[in-house]
Design a protein around this motif. Structure first.
Motif, PDB file in Angstrom:
ATOM      1  N   SER A   1       0.836  -1.204   0.000  1.00 30.78           N
ATOM      2  CA  SER A   1       0.000   0.000   0.000  1.00 30.78           C
ATOM      3  C   SER A   1       0.868   1.250   0.000  1.00 30.78           C
ATOM      4  CB  SER A   1      -0.955  -0.001   1.197  1.00 30.78           C
ATOM      5  OG  SER A   1      -0.260   0.108   2.409  1.00 30.78           O
ATOM      6  N   VAL A   2       2.021   1.181   0.659  1.00 27.42           N
ATOM      7  CA  VAL A   2       2.935   2.326   0.693  1.00 27.42           C
ATOM      8  C   VAL A   2       3.700   2.414  -0.626  1.00 27.42           C
ATOM      9  CG1 VAL A   2       4.858   3.346   1.941  1.00 27.42           C
ATOM     10  CG2 VAL A   2       3.150   2.034   3.182  1.00 27.42           C
TER      11      VAL A   2
ATOM     12  N   GLN B   1       1.926   4.426  -3.107  1.00 29.96           N
ATOM     13  CA  GLN B   1       2.031   5.870  -2.843  1.00 29.96           C
ATOM     14  C   GLN B   1       3.361   6.409  -3.363  1.00 29.96           C
ATOM     15  OE1 GLN B   1       1.665   6.249   1.411  1.00 29.96           O
ATOM     16  NE2 GLN B   1      -0.398   5.400   1.476  1.00 29.96           N
TER      17      GLN B   1
ATOM     18  N   ILE C   1      -3.912   3.120  -0.741  1.00 32.05           N
ATOM     19  CA  ILE C   1      -4.620   3.192   0.523  1.00 32.05           C
ATOM     20  C   ILE C   1      -3.938   4.326   1.260  1.00 32.05           C
ATOM     21  CG2 ILE C   1      -5.266   1.970   2.618  1.00 32.05           C
ATOM     22  CD1 ILE C   1      -4.761  -0.652   1.147  1.00 32.05           C
ATOM     23  N   ALA C   2      -4.695   5.360   1.599  1.00 30.75           N
ATOM     24  CA  ALA C   2      -4.080   6.532   2.231  1.00 30.75           C
ATOM     25  C   ALA C   2      -3.490   6.164   3.588  1.00 30.75           C
ATOM     26  CB  ALA C   2      -5.125   7.630   2.395  1.00 30.75           C
ATOM     27  N   GLY C   3      -2.520   6.938   4.017  1.00 33.82           N
ATOM     28  CA  GLY C   3      -1.958   6.750   5.357  1.00 33.82           C
ATOM     29  C   GLY C   3      -1.106   5.524   5.474  1.00 33.82           C
TER      30      GLY C   3
ATOM     31  N   ARG D   1      -8.081   4.701   7.637  1.00 38.33           N
ATOM     32  CA  ARG D   1      -7.611   4.674   6.252  1.00 38.33           C
ATOM     33  C   ARG D   1      -8.721   4.298   5.278  1.00 38.33           C
ATOM     34  NH1 ARG D   1      -2.353   0.945   6.028  1.00 38.33           N
ATOM     35  NH2 ARG D   1      -1.954   2.080   4.104  1.00 38.33           N
TER      36      ARG D   1
END
Lengths: 286, 320, 324
Positions: free
Chosen positions: B187-188, B191, C269-271, C288
């Motif tokens: 998930s990171v 980003q 997925i934020a955060g 999140r």
């Protein structure tokens, strides 16, 4: 250092009461050295032939020696010599060890030769090395520092060399090199800051062993001049009275043991603090 | 319209390795040629030991190649000195894999981010330095207040953002990203990949993106070079690699990517062999021992890259 | 074969425990591969260590729940007690095989030692069995490799050796904690194939722990998705990938680059994942979650039964039948 920083450094001592005791003993020693003239009940040099070899009592807590000098006062003044020797040896070991170790790690060609020379020095038992150097240099306080320091310079250099080798291969050092940094930049910005913590641990151990080394040299009459109060000198002078006045050996002996022991406790606590495996536990992370 | 900004020609890099008391010379990179067009992302994909990292490290002069040339805008990188070298250093910057190891734990994030500028005396005043740090941290999605923090206070993703910030202050022409998202959670990872794509557009960066992950490579790259045992075995547009892999190794690589699709499940044992030892390289094609198309010629003669089919695809294989 | 009920693992003092695994339940049937998937810090490795009885001491401890191995309660038993009680037939393999192998002993000796402990064989018999095990894990030239040292083998072969050692106790359950994460994909797929093959041939159950949704899709029969110490969704693999109902499961799949090739931006997925103990009320994923309502932050989400063997820990699950 921020408040958080101080708490972080104190945590290992608080978590471990015995290390706290060690820290207190050391603090007491520093206070004794700093305020000896006010703390000592008598003049450590004053001779009183009347009250020779008096056992401990309410007047002379630690008794008196063969010249009637107050043992407690002499023991307190001795803390000065102990601190001087300890600090001197640590300084000597670091001042010689850091440049040699870091240089050898960064310039492996010459470094290899340098480190082999250090290895040769390491082969001598430290006391033997100290004795040999004193024979060459002549007995004095300054020479004691050099003689004992030479023995611990080798181990300190080895440790610094090992750490610097590891740091040199760190990714952040590579990142810095890829941006064009020179040797000076690497040493000042990346290597030295990361050496501080392990060296603090090493310094505490060297300080402890320096006490034993200095006491040995003093005891053999090769250290500080005999009239200067030091625990080793006190032991040396009173050894002939071991049966008649055992307190003369007991108190300075105890001081040596206590100091070395406390420093080791503090060193252990610091090492645990700085060992990455325990770091998270102490700072409450992870 | 297309100007080549970075050109690597016939790069060869080898290392001395000691194994069981014997010294070996390992050819980590064995004749690699690449060119990076201004504004594009060239992905280098391959498995561990294929030499992809060494290519990147050679470009930023962390390792000294045995032979070959590296040119940045027609200037030789390997022989650069003085002012020219400083310009190279500022224009060719690297992002490292491990966000934990690549930041000095004893330096604040701000100091780390400003390091290239500090080393090369880019900032004229403390105020300018602070402003540039704040601006760069904002650009990578971190609060300017992170400048005074230390790496251990940051999460892995935040650290990698700081690592990227370090590579874009002052803005370079080319970023060499060596597995920049491999150590991050999925998930990171997404980003950070988005951030790199955004920065590429905003700053007009060209990028050499090195990864073992074909998914990540396919996502970010315009063109892809596939490496195996120190050589490029296939190079073409990213889509073409993903959809029309030609070299048998590329095809095996594509087939081995675990896709989140339960309809293509593993039913039983799959044996496709392992790469040969780096200490004992075969004479011909390094993939010959695992290759389903292998012929006599493969064991004797190293195949050279040659154009195959459309879309500028080059493949090093005798049997296509 | 393995049944875990309401497993809670905590760190910190008894007065203020911090749960790193809370209320985890799952079952693994005979010959089944259960994939436990989650990101770093989600508690998946702690779960596996608790199941093995290998929680590091001092540190995390089992504060509640029950672990049953082939019908016997082994919750509080140490590994050696399990062996003595005859419940010992569970084995584990780890991410980095090199750290589990003794670098100065031959492969054959290390496998034979495991054989001696479990089968009571010695000498040539143990050596023969060691060779059988190597053949079972498909190491070429098994007889030759027995006398090799770990550093002479590749990462993939070392992992095969670890599997061979694990097989020495004829396990009914194998726990595999990220066994392929350190390997290249072309090697990874071979190890995955081997595990599937062993599972088929030996009727062994596998608890496969990974962060990689792709690996899960390829190997697992059923999947449990972990987040913040809890299992947030369980389903059989086709259902989970076809109709994910928890927002985290869906997010995890969506942000995989391999599903978005060529897209300008990846869904994210934020955060970031919470530290254990930082979210005490409501749903762990709420901060999140795109669909979080006020109630998610205050009330513990319900465990919804959504179909056969399909559960999600969510008050507002995704619609069924919405293609992912």
């Amino acid at each position: 250092m921020s408040r958080d920083g101080i708490t972080m450094w104190l945590t290992p001592f608080l978590a471990r009461p015995i290390a706290l005791i060690g820290l207190c003993v050391l603090l007491a020693m520093v206070i004794a050295a700093a305020f000896a003239p006010w703390l000592a009940p008598y003049d450590p040099y004053a001779i009183h032939p009347v009250s020779r070899l008096m056992p401990p009592d309410a007047v002379h807590w630690f008794g008196t020696d063969q010249f009637g000098r107050d043992t407690l006062s002499r023991a307190i003044y001795s803390a000065r010599m102990a601190l001087l020797i300890g600090a001197g040896v640590v300084l000597f070991a670091l001042i010689t060890g850091i440049p040699i170790g870091v240089f050898s790690a960064l310039f492996p060609r010459l470094g290899h030769v340098l480190m082999r020379m250090v290895d040769v020095l390491m082969a001598f038992p430290s006391l033997l090395l100290a004795l040999g150097l004193i024979v060459i240099l002549g007995p004095s306080v300054a020479n004691s520092i050099i003689a004992i320091g030479a023995g611990y310079m080798t181990t300190t250099t080895r440790i610094i060399y090992g750490l610097a080798l590891r740091l040199r291969a760190e990714t952040y050092v590579e990142a810095s090199r890829s941006m064009g940094s020179g040797t000076g930049w690497l040493v000042v910005k990346h290597i030295l800051p990361n050496l501080i913590s392990p060296l603090l641990v090493q310094a505490s151990f060297v300080f402890a062993f320096a006490q034993l080394g200095a006491a040995s040299l003093d005891f053999l009459g090769l250290g500080a001049p005999p009239d200067i109060p030091s625990w080793g000198n006190m032991l040396a002078e009173s050894r002939t009275f071991i049966t008649r006045a055992p307190w003369l050996l007991f108190f300075p002996g105890m001081m040596i043991v206590l100091t070395a022991f406390s420093l080791n406790l503090v060193g252990d606590a610091l090492r645990d603090r700085l060992d990455p495996r325990f770091r998270d536990v102490f700072s409450g992370e992870g | 319209m297309t100007t080549t900004i970075l050109r690597v020609s016939d790069l060869k890099t080898s290392f001395n390795v000691k194994r069981s008391g014997r010294k070996y010379r390992v050819n980590a990179v064995d004749g690699v040629s690449l060119s990076l067009v201004a504004g594009e992302v060239l992905g280098i994909v391959g498995e561990s030991g294929c030499g992809k990292t060494t290519v990147g490290r050679s470009i930023v002069r962390l390792v000294q190649p045995d032979s070959g040339a590296i040119e940045f805008k027609d200037t030789d990188v390997l022989s650069a000195r003085g002012q020219t070298l400083r310009e190279m250093r500022l224009n060719l910057r690297m992002v490292f894999q491990d966000p934990y190891a690549s930041l000095n734990p004893r330096r604040s994030i701000g100091d780390s981010v400003a390091e290239a500028g500090d080393i090369n005396k880019v900032f004229t005043s403390r105020a300018e330095r602070a402003a540039r740090i704040a601006e760069t941290l904002t650009a990578v999605g971190l609060e300017p207040s992170f400048a005074t923090r230390y790496p251990h206070e940051l999460s892995g993703g935040q650290r990698q953002r700081a690592g990227i910030a370090r590579a874009i202050l002052p803005a370079p022409a080319v970023i060499i990203a060596d597995e920049p998202v491999s150590a991050l959670d999925v998930s990171v990872q997404a980003q950070v990949l988005n951030l790199m794509m955004d920065l590429r557009e905003q700053l007009g960066l060209s990028m050499l993106f090195i990864s073992h992950d074909i998914g990540v490579i396919g996502q970010i790259s315009d063109r892809v070079a596939v490496m195996y045992m120190g050589r490029v075995v296939e190079m073409s547009g990213a889509r073409s690699i993903l959809d029309r892999a030609a070299h048998p190794y590329t095809r095996a690589l594509m087939a081995a990517v675990p896709r989140p699709d339960p309809s293509q499940r593993i039913a039983g044992a799959i044996e496709t062999g392992e790469p040969p030892s780096q200490f004992n390289r075969p004479a011909g094609c390094a993939y010959a021992a695992r290759c389903p198309l292998v012929s006599e010629r493969c064991r004797a003669e190293v195949p050279q890259l040659r154009p195959i089919g459309a879309d500028d695809k080059v493949v090093a294989c005798h049997n296509l | 074969m393995l049944s875990v009920r309401d497993l809670t693992v905590s760190i910190g003092s008894d007065a203020a425990p911090v749960d790193i695994v809370s209320g985890v339940s799952f079952d693994i049937g005979k010959g089944e591969i259960l994939g436990l998937v989650g990101e770093s810090g989600c508690g998946k490795s702690m779960t596996s260590l608790a199941v093995m009885g290998l929680l590091p001491q001092p540190g995390p401890r089992i504060r509640g729940g029950r672990i049953e191995l082939v019908g016997a309660d082994v919750t509080t038993l140490q590994p050696w007690q399990r062996v003595e009680a005859g419940h010992g037939r569970i084995a584990m393999i780890f991410q980095e095989p090199m750290t589990s192998l003794n670098p100065v002993r031959r492969i054959g000796d290390q496998i034979a030692e495991a054989v001696r402990v479990h089968d009571g064989l010695s000498g040539a018999a143990a050596w023969t069995r060691a060779r059988e095990l190597l053949e079972q894990v498909r190491i070429p030239d098994a007889a030759l490799q027995l006398s090799a040292y770990p550093h002479q083998l590749s990462g993939g072969q070392r992992q095969r050796i670890m599997i061979a050692i694990a097989l020495a106790c004829r396990p009914q359950v194998l726990i595999a904690d990220e066994p392929t994460t350190a390997l290249d994909v072309t090697i990874q797929i071979q190890i995955l194939g081997l595990l599937r093959d062993l599972c088929n041939r030996l009727d062994m159950s596998i608890l496969f722990i990974t962060h990689d949704m792709g690996v899960i899709a390829q190997l697992a029969d059923r999947v449990a998705v972990m987040y913040g110490g809890r299992i947030v969704e369980t389903a059989d693999v086709a259902t989970l990938f076809g109709e994910p109902r928890h927002h985290y499961t869906r997010g995890l799949m969506d942000c995989m680059p391999v599903r978005n090739l060529g897209a300008r931006r990846l869904p994210t997925i934020a955060g970031q994942a919470p530290r254990p103990g930082t979210i005490r009320t409501g749903c762990v994923f709420a901060p999140r979650c795109v669909a979080a309502q006020d109630v998610c932050r205050t009330a513990t989400p319900p465990r919804l039964a959504l179909g056969e063997g399909h559960e999600a820990l969510c008050a507002f699950p995704l619609d069924a039948g919405r293609p992912s």
